[in-house]
Structures are given as structure tokens and as C-alpha cells.
Write an enzyme that holds these catalytic residues in place. Sequence first.
Site, PDB file in Angstrom:
ATOM      1  N   LYS A  84       0.805  -1.223   0.000  1.00 11.79           N
ATOM      2  CA  LYS A  84       0.000   0.000   0.000  1.00 11.79           C
ATOM      3  C   LYS A  84       0.841   1.278   0.000  1.00 11.79           C
ATOM      4  O   LYS A  84       0.426   2.312  -0.514  1.00 11.79           O
ATOM      5  CB  LYS A  84      -0.949  -0.003   1.193  1.00 11.79           C
ATOM      6  CG  LYS A  84      -2.099  -0.984   1.011  1.00 11.79           C
ATOM      7  CD  LYS A  84      -3.183  -0.752   2.050  1.00 11.79           C
ATOM      8  CE  LYS A  84      -4.447  -1.515   1.704  1.00 11.79           C
ATOM      9  NZ  LYS A  84      -4.314  -2.956   2.017  1.00 11.79           N
ATOM     10  N   GLU A 106      -9.613   7.108   3.728  1.00  9.05           N
ATOM     11  CA  GLU A 106     -10.563   6.240   4.400  1.00  9.05           C
ATOM     12  C   GLU A 106      -9.815   4.955   4.727  1.00  9.05           C
ATOM     13  O   GLU A 106      -8.858   4.601   4.044  1.00  9.05           O
ATOM     14  CB  GLU A 106     -11.736   5.923   3.472  1.00  9.05           C
ATOM     15  CG  GLU A 106     -11.524   4.742   2.520  1.00  9.05           C
ATOM     16  CD  GLU A 106     -10.416   4.939   1.483  1.00  9.05           C
ATOM     17  OE1 GLU A 106     -10.054   6.099   1.200  1.00  9.05           O
ATOM     18  OE2 GLU A 106      -9.888   3.926   0.987  1.00  9.05           O
ATOM     19  N   SER A 372       1.636  -9.751  -0.960  1.00  8.73           N
ATOM     20  CA  SER A 372       1.297  -8.330  -0.810  1.00  8.73           C
ATOM     21  C   SER A 372       1.650  -7.744   0.549  1.00  8.73           C
ATOM     22  O   SER A 372       1.888  -6.548   0.659  1.00  8.73           O
ATOM     23  CB  SER A 372      -0.190  -8.119  -1.100  1.00  8.73           C
ATOM     24  OG  SER A 372      -0.981  -8.977  -0.298  1.00  8.73           O
TER      25      SER A 372
HETATM   26  C1  LIG Z   1      -5.172  -3.936   1.574  1.00  5.86           C
HETATM   27  C2  LIG Z   1      -4.454  -5.190   1.292  1.00  5.86           C
HETATM   28  C3  LIG Z   1      -4.808  -6.030   0.217  1.00  5.86           C
HETATM   29  C4  LIG Z   1      -6.006  -5.781  -0.651  1.00  5.86           C
HETATM   30  O1  LIG Z   1      -5.965  -4.625  -1.411  1.00  5.86           O
HETATM   31  P1  LIG Z   1      -5.726  -4.644  -2.980  1.00  5.86           P
HETATM   32  O2  LIG Z   1      -6.049  -3.260  -3.385  1.00  5.86           O
HETATM   33  O3  LIG Z   1      -6.642  -5.661  -3.579  1.00  5.86           O
HETATM   34  O4  LIG Z   1      -4.316  -4.992  -3.206  1.00  5.86           O
HETATM   35  C5  LIG Z   1      -4.052  -7.145  -0.029  1.00  5.86           C
HETATM   36  N1  LIG Z   1      -2.984  -7.462   0.751  1.00  5.86           N
HETATM   37  C6  LIG Z   1      -2.616  -6.695   1.794  1.00  5.86           C
HETATM   38  C7  LIG Z   1      -1.447  -7.109   2.607  1.00  5.86           C
HETATM   39  C8  LIG Z   1      -3.330  -5.545   2.102  1.00  5.86           C
HETATM   40  O5  LIG Z   1      -2.971  -4.791   3.158  1.00  5.86           O
END
Ligand SMILES: *Cc1c(COP(=O)(O)O)cnc(C)c1O
Length: 394
Positions: A84, A106, A372
Site C-alpha cells: 500500500k 478512508e 502483498s
Molecule cells: C489492503 C491489502 C490487500 C487488498 O488490497 P488490494 O487493493 O486488492 O491490493 C491485499 N494485501 C494486503 C497485505 C493488504 O494490506
Amino acid sequence: MKRGYWGAFGGRFVPELLMPPLLELEKAFEEIAPSRTFREEFDGLLADFVGRPSPVYRCDRLSEELGLNLYLKREDLNHTGAHKINNTIGQGLLTKHMGKKVLLAETGAGQHGVATATAATMLGLECVVYMGATDVERQSYNVRRMKQLGAKVMPIESGTKTLKDAINAALRTWISDQKTTHYCLGTAAGPHPFPAMVKEFQSVISREARRQMLEKTGRLPDVVVACVGGGSNAIGAFADFIGDAGVRLVGVEAAGTGEPGCANSAPLNLGSPGVLHGTRTMLLQTDDGQIMGSNSIAPGLDYPGVGPEHAYLQATERAEYDLAVDAEAVEAFHKLSRAEGIIPALESSHAVAWVLRRAGELKGKNVLVCLSGRGDKDIDIIEEAGLAKEGASR
Ligand SMILES: *Cc1c(COP(=O)(O)O)cnc(C)c1O
């Protein structure tokens, strides 16, 4: 293709009052973001503040067990623990170049709030985070992090006191204070130019990964897998591979508990086309168009819509979208922790779960998973659900 549209998806379905700040943002994205000054500043911050490039790691133990080559793009190693931050620094920097002073955000689970607060502070901007009152209680650890970073957290007491009420509150402030504020949207959804802009800032993931896979294996990956909430890590992980027809792109949505008719977060698999938060996309809605409540054990996947480009990639069959249920994600969470010494975010665990389930058909393939985020934040969820695993076992 019409600007801001991917086939029949995307667009800008917003009240008239939101048009001026969106047009101003579109202009900044088109004129400032591509400039050499901006690119150099952005790349410099990604390197020195975020710690990029994030490595690609080959999971030797799991690869052997599954009979394939499993590679992880380590977004979990970024500052603040997830992808993010790539987006919030991009939007924060653009805000600064636009001469504005305040980042509005948000947040549901609080991850985007923390990433926005971090970027704002580093760039010398103020930060106000809108959060449903229920979420403020549920996510006290992230609320404390935001406050520690100097952000103002505004609990929203209206509606269901969750994410969508926080979005409405942030939008209201953006409309009334558009000269001084920017609304930093956390995923590749929302009205144009947000989906294109968030993709641009997150595409560093696949730009790096493409080069890293070529260096490590001498070729492109056979499959790229990412979890899909709003779709920002997935579109960032897909971006530079979309033109390579030989690379299979797989997005994994959260199917909830998996009981028949259960609440889920899988609009691409289980939803239908409609308009939500200013964009035409796939979403979870009733037959008469009411938005349905979403659910997932992974807080960051819990959203009833998805970025419009994913709806298009699905419709044109360039990418495929599958499901993983809560229990599979938890199993993958334990598996990666115990086999590789990496605790994955419950969100990312959905992508790992897909690989575990489909290992049979992936024999011998080079599979790249976008990890992610890191799962330290999820240990409480696992413990409270009684799903923790005691020592010594694999
Ligand atoms: C917020 C988040 C997501 C989901 O958000 P996307 O916009 O779909 O990437 C996925 N993995 C993690 C670790 C997150 O914090």
C-alpha cells in the site's frame, strides 16, 4: 479506448460537486506524474524510504514439496509491511506538487490509514483518516500507529460505522475543502483517474519482478498469482506482464467461509456489473441493485466491489479469477510460516492457497506469487478464531 474506461468498465459516475477535484487530479496525473522531476523523486523515495526493489525469493522447501518453482515477490518487506505504501507515496507526492497540504484517507482495517499517515508525515503533509467507529474499536493497534505518526483519526458514527461510511465522510470533506485537500484512495477502484493512477504507482511491482525473474530463471514466469480485494496489488503485479500472452495471470478473491450463500468478497466470481463508488465494475448486489455486505477473514479483502480493469481483464479472458475460502487461507498462512519462515498477510495467503490447491496442474512451472504484505497484523485474528498452531509441527 475512451479515457478512464476499460471496455464497458470504469468511468466517472459521481455527483457534479466532485467533478472539479477529479478534473484537477486528472490534469496533475497527466502532466505532473510523467515529468522527469516527479519520476526521479518518486523512484528515490521508493528506494530509500520504502526499501525497493523488494526481492523475489524462491521458496526452496515448498517448491520441492509441491513439485513446482514457487517465487514470492516480497512486498511484505516494504516499509509498513505491505504494497500500500507504493500508492500512498505516489499520491502524497502528487498532492505536494499540486500545492495542497492535507491527505484525506478512508480505512477499514487500518492498513491504508497507516500507509497514508506514513507517507504524509514523511512528505510534510497533514493527514486525516476517516474510519468507521466499529473499525476503530476492532483495529486499535493500527489506530494507535496512525496517531503515533501524527495523523488525526476521525471515528464515523453513522450508518454501519464501517468502511463505506468512512468513504462517504472522506468524500464530503474533499468536496468542501478541495483547495487544500487530496483524497488518497487506497486501491485501484473509484472514479477516473484513480484506477489508472493507482495502477501506475503499483506497477513498480511487476516492473521489478519481470526483470528479477529474467535474471533468476532466464525467462518470464509461467503464472503470476495475486489476491484481489480492490485489486491494487494484483493490477500492479499483472501490469508489465499483460502484454506477454504466455504469462498466465490469476487473481484470487476471498470466498468467505465457503458455506452455501455465505457473505464473501468475490464480486468477479459471484457478483454482477453495476456502479459503486463512482466506477462501473463487478460488484456484490441484490437483484434490485442494493450493495450487499462483504466478508472475509482477511480484513483487507473485505470489499463488495473491485477495480474496473480487473472486470475488463476477466471479460476479455486475459486474466482469470478464482476463489479461496477462509480455511484455505489460514492453512496457507500456517504453511508458509512453517515451511519458509515467512508469515504472510491473510490477504496474500489467499494467493498462496490457490497455488497449494492447484499444485497438481502447475507441476514444473515457474509460479510467481505477489506476497502483498506480512502477517504479523493477523496473529490476533488467527488466535481469536482458535486457529493458532502450536510449536514443532510443519
Ligand atoms: C489492503 C491489502 C490487500 C487488498 O488490497 P488490494 O487493493 O486488492 O491490493 C491485499 N494485501 C494486503 C497485505 C493488504 O494490506
